[in-house]
Design a protein around this motif. Structure first.
Motif, PDB file in Angstrom:
ATOM      1  N   GLY A 114     113.397  63.533  22.345  1.00  0.00           N
ATOM      2  CA  GLY A 114     113.658  62.637  21.810  1.00  0.00           C
ATOM      3  C   GLY A 114     114.242  62.298  20.837  1.00  0.00           C
ATOM      4  O   GLY A 114     115.867  63.190  21.535  1.00  0.00           O
ATOM      5  N   PRO A 115     114.978  62.185  19.790  1.00  0.00           N
ATOM      6  CA  PRO A 115     113.709  61.673  18.940  1.00  0.00           C
ATOM      7  C   PRO A 115     113.751  60.007  20.090  1.00  0.00           C
ATOM      8  O   PRO A 115     111.905  59.917  19.025  1.00  0.00           O
ATOM      9  CB  PRO A 115     114.622  61.596  17.730  1.00  0.00           C
ATOM     10  CG  PRO A 115     116.104  60.723  18.103  1.00  0.00           C
ATOM     11  CD  PRO A 115     116.104  61.585  18.780  1.00  0.00           C
ATOM     12  N   THR A 116     113.813  59.222  20.989  1.00  0.00           N
ATOM     13  CA  THR A 116     113.605  57.992  20.865  1.00  0.00           C
ATOM     14  C   THR A 116     112.731  58.593  21.488  1.00  0.00           C
ATOM     15  O   THR A 116     111.903  59.321  22.764  1.00  0.00           O
ATOM     16  CB  THR A 116     114.426  57.239  21.845  1.00  0.00           C
ATOM     17  OG1 THR A 116     115.039  58.369  23.110  1.00  0.00           O
ATOM     18  CG2 THR A 116     115.544  56.733  21.512  1.00  0.00           C
ATOM     19  N   PHE A 117     111.119  57.315  21.447  1.00  0.00           N
ATOM     20  CA  PHE A 117     110.196  57.724  22.778  1.00  0.00           C
ATOM     21  C   PHE A 117     110.629  56.742  23.976  1.00  0.00           C
ATOM     22  O   PHE A 117     112.025  56.201  24.037  1.00  0.00           O
ATOM     23  CB  PHE A 117     109.025  56.021  22.373  1.00  0.00           C
ATOM     24  CG  PHE A 117     108.222  57.524  21.358  1.00  0.00           C
ATOM     25  CD1 PHE A 117     107.693  58.309  21.074  1.00  0.00           C
ATOM     26  CD2 PHE A 117     108.529  56.356  19.496  1.00  0.00           C
ATOM     27  CE1 PHE A 117     106.916  59.020  19.984  1.00  0.00           C
ATOM     28  CE2 PHE A 117     107.872  56.900  18.479  1.00  0.00           C
ATOM     29  CZ  PHE A 117     106.973  58.513  18.528  1.00  0.00           C
ATOM     30  N   GLU A 118     109.886  57.657  24.988  1.00  0.00           N
ATOM     31  CA  GLU A 118     110.369  56.832  26.027  1.00  0.00           C
ATOM     32  C   GLU A 118     110.527  54.931  26.500  1.00  0.00           C
ATOM     33  O   GLU A 118     110.021  54.770  25.819  1.00  0.00           O
ATOM     34  CB  GLU A 118     109.589  57.134  27.899  1.00  0.00           C
ATOM     35  CG  GLU A 118     109.622  59.054  27.811  1.00  0.00           C
ATOM     36  CD  GLU A 118     109.690  59.699  26.316  1.00  0.00           C
ATOM     37  OE1 GLU A 118     108.171  59.495  25.839  1.00  0.00           O
ATOM     38  OE2 GLU A 118     109.915  60.740  25.304  1.00  0.00           O
ATOM     39  N   THR A 119     111.379  54.816  27.690  1.00  0.00           N
ATOM     40  CA  THR A 119     111.290  53.894  28.431  1.00  0.00           C
ATOM     41  C   THR A 119     110.258  53.520  29.025  1.00  0.00           C
ATOM     42  O   THR A 119     109.310  54.161  29.490  1.00  0.00           O
ATOM     43  CB  THR A 119     112.610  53.150  28.919  1.00  0.00           C
ATOM     44  OG1 THR A 119     112.690  54.274  29.925  1.00  0.00           O
ATOM     45  CG2 THR A 119     113.881  53.523  28.190  1.00  0.00           C
ATOM     46  N   ARG A 120     109.829  52.234  29.223  1.00  0.00           N
ATOM     47  CA  ARG A 120     109.081  52.268  30.184  1.00  0.00           C
ATOM     48  C   ARG A 120     109.877  52.435  31.789  1.00  0.00           C
ATOM     49  O   ARG A 120     108.154  53.367  32.286  1.00  0.00           O
ATOM     50  CB  ARG A 120     109.429  50.456  31.341  1.00  0.00           C
ATOM     51  CG  ARG A 120     108.316  49.336  30.418  1.00  0.00           C
ATOM     52  CD  ARG A 120     108.910  48.420  30.499  1.00  0.00           C
ATOM     53  NE  ARG A 120     109.277  46.952  28.931  1.00  0.00           N
ATOM     54  CZ  ARG A 120     108.320  46.966  28.522  1.00  0.00           C
ATOM     55  NH1 ARG A 120     106.431  47.067  28.534  1.00  0.00           N
ATOM     56  NH2 ARG A 120     108.252  45.823  27.704  1.00  0.00           N
ATOM     57  N   ALA A 121     110.382  52.794  32.191  1.00  0.00           N
ATOM     58  CA  ALA A 121     111.059  53.779  33.330  1.00  0.00           C
ATOM     59  C   ALA A 121     110.831  55.144  32.832  1.00  0.00           C
ATOM     60  O   ALA A 121     110.428  56.054  34.249  1.00  0.00           O
ATOM     61  CB  ALA A 121     112.287  53.215  33.709  1.00  0.00           C
ATOM     62  N   GLU A 122     110.715  55.834  32.194  1.00  0.00           N
ATOM     63  CA  GLU A 122     110.840  57.520  32.138  1.00  0.00           C
ATOM     64  C   GLU A 122     109.786  57.294  31.779  1.00  0.00           C
ATOM     65  O   GLU A 122     108.602  58.511  32.118  1.00  0.00           O
ATOM     66  CB  GLU A 122     111.671  57.355  30.193  1.00  0.00           C
ATOM     67  CG  GLU A 122     113.060  57.660  30.756  1.00  0.00           C
ATOM     68  CD  GLU A 122     114.254  57.123  29.045  1.00  0.00           C
ATOM     69  OE1 GLU A 122     115.294  57.589  28.685  1.00  0.00           O
ATOM     70  OE2 GLU A 122     113.032  57.645  28.114  1.00  0.00           O
ATOM     71  N   TYR A 123     108.669  56.370  31.692  1.00  0.00           N
ATOM     72  CA  TYR A 123     107.213  57.182  30.982  1.00  0.00           C
ATOM     73  C   TYR A 123     106.495  57.033  32.667  1.00  0.00           C
ATOM     74  O   TYR A 123     105.886  58.218  33.307  1.00  0.00           O
ATOM     75  CB  TYR A 123     106.397  56.169  30.039  1.00  0.00           C
ATOM     76  CG  TYR A 123     106.584  56.470  28.668  1.00  0.00           C
ATOM     77  CD1 TYR A 123     105.298  56.975  28.869  1.00  0.00           C
ATOM     78  CD2 TYR A 123     106.767  55.199  28.526  1.00  0.00           C
ATOM     79  CE1 TYR A 123     105.716  57.681  26.726  1.00  0.00           C
ATOM     80  CE2 TYR A 123     106.433  55.719  26.612  1.00  0.00           C
ATOM     81  CZ  TYR A 123     106.214  56.791  26.578  1.00  0.00           C
ATOM     82  OH  TYR A 123     106.240  57.172  24.861  1.00  0.00           O
ATOM     83  N   LYS A 124     106.796  56.237  33.363  1.00  0.00           N
ATOM     84  CA  LYS A 124     107.079  56.364  34.939  1.00  0.00           C
ATOM     85  C   LYS A 124     107.362  57.295  35.593  1.00  0.00           C
ATOM     86  O   LYS A 124     106.718  58.543  36.440  1.00  0.00           O
ATOM     87  CB  LYS A 124     107.110  54.787  35.960  1.00  0.00           C
ATOM     88  CG  LYS A 124     106.417  53.617  35.333  1.00  0.00           C
ATOM     89  CD  LYS A 124     107.173  52.899  36.852  1.00  0.00           C
ATOM     90  CE  LYS A 124     106.617  51.120  36.528  1.00  0.00           C
ATOM     91  NZ  LYS A 124     107.510  50.107  35.957  1.00  0.00           N
ATOM     92  N   LEU A 125     108.314  57.709  35.047  1.00  0.00           N
ATOM     93  CA  LEU A 125     109.171  58.991  36.106  1.00  0.00           C
ATOM     94  C   LEU A 125     108.322  59.916  35.790  1.00  0.00           C
ATOM     95  O   LEU A 125     108.028  60.812  36.159  1.00  0.00           O
ATOM     96  CB  LEU A 125     110.802  58.828  35.252  1.00  0.00           C
ATOM     97  CG  LEU A 125     111.347  60.095  35.732  1.00  0.00           C
ATOM     98  CD1 LEU A 125     111.404  60.500  37.158  1.00  0.00           C
ATOM     99  CD2 LEU A 125     112.418  60.292  35.428  1.00  0.00           C
ATOM    100  N   ILE A 126     107.915  60.261  33.857  1.00  0.00           N
ATOM    101  CA  ILE A 126     107.700  61.090  33.701  1.00  0.00           C
ATOM    102  C   ILE A 126     105.668  61.583  34.100  1.00  0.00           C
ATOM    103  O   ILE A 126     105.595  62.640  35.202  1.00  0.00           O
ATOM    104  CB  ILE A 126     107.108  61.580  32.171  1.00  0.00           C
ATOM    105  CG1 ILE A 126     108.689  61.783  31.176  1.00  0.00           C
ATOM    106  CG2 ILE A 126     106.232  62.305  31.534  1.00  0.00           C
ATOM    107  CD1 ILE A 126     109.168  61.632  30.385  1.00  0.00           C
ATOM    108  N   LYS A 127     105.147  60.333  34.643  1.00  0.00           N
ATOM    109  CA  LYS A 127     104.121  60.256  35.229  1.00  0.00           C
ATOM    110  C   LYS A 127     104.282  60.920  36.744  1.00  0.00           C
ATOM    111  O   LYS A 127     103.255  61.330  37.325  1.00  0.00           O
ATOM    112  CB  LYS A 127     103.341  59.089  35.377  1.00  0.00           C
ATOM    113  CG  LYS A 127     101.950  58.809  35.887  1.00  0.00           C
ATOM    114  CD  LYS A 127     101.649  57.793  35.209  1.00  0.00           C
ATOM    115  CE  LYS A 127     100.448  57.509  36.559  1.00  0.00           C
ATOM    116  NZ  LYS A 127     100.027  56.209  37.620  1.00  0.00           N
ATOM    117  N   VAL A 128     105.251  60.040  37.970  1.00  0.00           N
ATOM    118  CA  VAL A 128     104.896  60.251  38.466  1.00  0.00           C
ATOM    119  C   VAL A 128     106.030  61.979  38.742  1.00  0.00           C
ATOM    120  O   VAL A 128     105.609  62.213  40.321  1.00  0.00           O
ATOM    121  CB  VAL A 128     106.254  59.530  39.180  1.00  0.00           C
ATOM    122  CG1 VAL A 128     106.921  60.185  40.431  1.00  0.00           C
ATOM    123  CG2 VAL A 128     105.902  58.327  39.996  1.00  0.00           C
ATOM    124  N   VAL A 129     106.445  62.398  37.971  1.00  0.00           N
ATOM    125  CA  VAL A 129     106.752  63.723  38.715  1.00  0.00           C
ATOM    126  C   VAL A 129     105.422  65.313  38.736  1.00  0.00           C
ATOM    127  O   VAL A 129     105.858  66.067  38.358  1.00  0.00           O
ATOM    128  CB  VAL A 129     108.100  64.866  37.966  1.00  0.00           C
ATOM    129  CG1 VAL A 129     109.081  63.656  38.094  1.00  0.00           C
ATOM    130  CG2 VAL A 129     106.979  64.519  36.255  1.00  0.00           C
TER     131      VAL A 129
END
Ligand code: HPA
Length: 273
Positions: A190-205
């Motif tokens: 943090g403190p930023t919430f994730e970008t679209r691409a980061e949320y996708k990455l976090i899900k994919v892993v």
């Protein structure tokens, strides 16, 4: 004695001079989840600011007190307010209170946090029991000189979250009609919430939720031989459709709404620990 042990013993001596409560269970309350503190029969509350070597919490929704009291018929130590990397604390400061709790006699640590859901089956307000974690973008808090009096240089992390406590939590949830998921928590700074691409990455892993805490405390707790149980409250959904803007206020509100379930779960966990 190492500098760390010296600091820890000064902190512990100060706390012992103020509190006689002996507790084997420690609790850390996450963002917006401080109300559990209201059902605790508090014997003593110490402001973090008064405790030698303790960092001071700076975030809205975090109380900043170490509470000693009774919950579910047992003595507990509760951190009402925790320390995060994004506040500017170093990893060693973030985990300092966990080590203090260990020296005060805590054997089991219950952690809670607010987290963003990346598992598509999760909804805002759901609880997720953490069964594993991924430490992403964060410095490992055990980096630096290791004090063998605290724990080993290379701690195993095959089972950071205690299986028996997870089973107990499922039984409690079932008996009380509380819906719970079980899954993987990924920690970001943090403190930023994730970008679209980061949320996708976090899900994919392989993550189910993402948040800004807990993992460092878990690592420190496992390092010094504690049993850990942790729960996330899903406070937002990390799928960035066009209008999905996430705010801290929304996270705090969702945490507040889900709080009664968490309070019940933690109270019963403590009772049965
Ligand atoms: N991302 C990271 N941390 C969080 C979130 C999130 O979506 N929600 C609550 N804490």
């Amino acid at each position: 004695m190492s500098d760390l042990m010296d600091q820890l013993s000064k902190t512990v001596s100060y706390i012992r001079s103020r509190v006689k409560t002996e507790a084997k269970i420690g609790i850390v309350l996450g963002s917006g989840l401080g109300n559990l503190a209201e059902v605790i029969k508090v014997d003593e509350a110490i402001d973090y600011a008064d405790i030698p070597h303790f960092p001071v919490s700076t975030v809205k929704g975090h109380g900043g007190k170490l509470l000693f009291g009774e919950l579910g018929g047992k003595k507990v130590i509760v951190m009402s307010g925790r320390f995060h990397f994004y506040e500017g604390y170093g990893p060693h400061q973030v985990i300092f209170p966990v080590r203090v709790m260990k020296l005060l006699g805590v054997e089991t640590l219950l952690l809670s946090n607010a987290a963003g859901g990346v598992n598509p089956n999760y909804k805002v307000g759901d609880l997720m029991i953490i069964n594993d974690h991924i430490s992403f973008f964060t410095t490992n808090p055990l980096m630096g000189k290791n004090d063998e009096a605290i724990g080993t240089r290379f701690p195993d992390m095959s089972e950071p979250y205690n299986k028996e406590l997870i089973a107990k939590a499922h039984a409690i949830a079932k008996a009380n009609n509380i819906k719970v998921h079980e899954g993987v928590y990924t920690a970001v700074t943090g403190p930023t919430f994730e970008t679209r691409a980061e949320y996708k990455l976090i899900k994919v892993v392989g993550s189910d939720v993402v948040g800004m805490s807990t993992v460092q405390e878990t690592i420190a707790a496992v390092h010094c031989g504690m049993k850990v149980f942790a729960v996330s409250v899903v406070t937002d959904i990390g799928i960035r459709e066009d209008d999905n803007i996430i705010t801290h206020e929304e996270v705090l509100q969702a945490a507040k709404d889900a709080e009664p379930k968490l309070t019940l779960l933690f109270t019963e966990m403590v009772r049965q620990c």
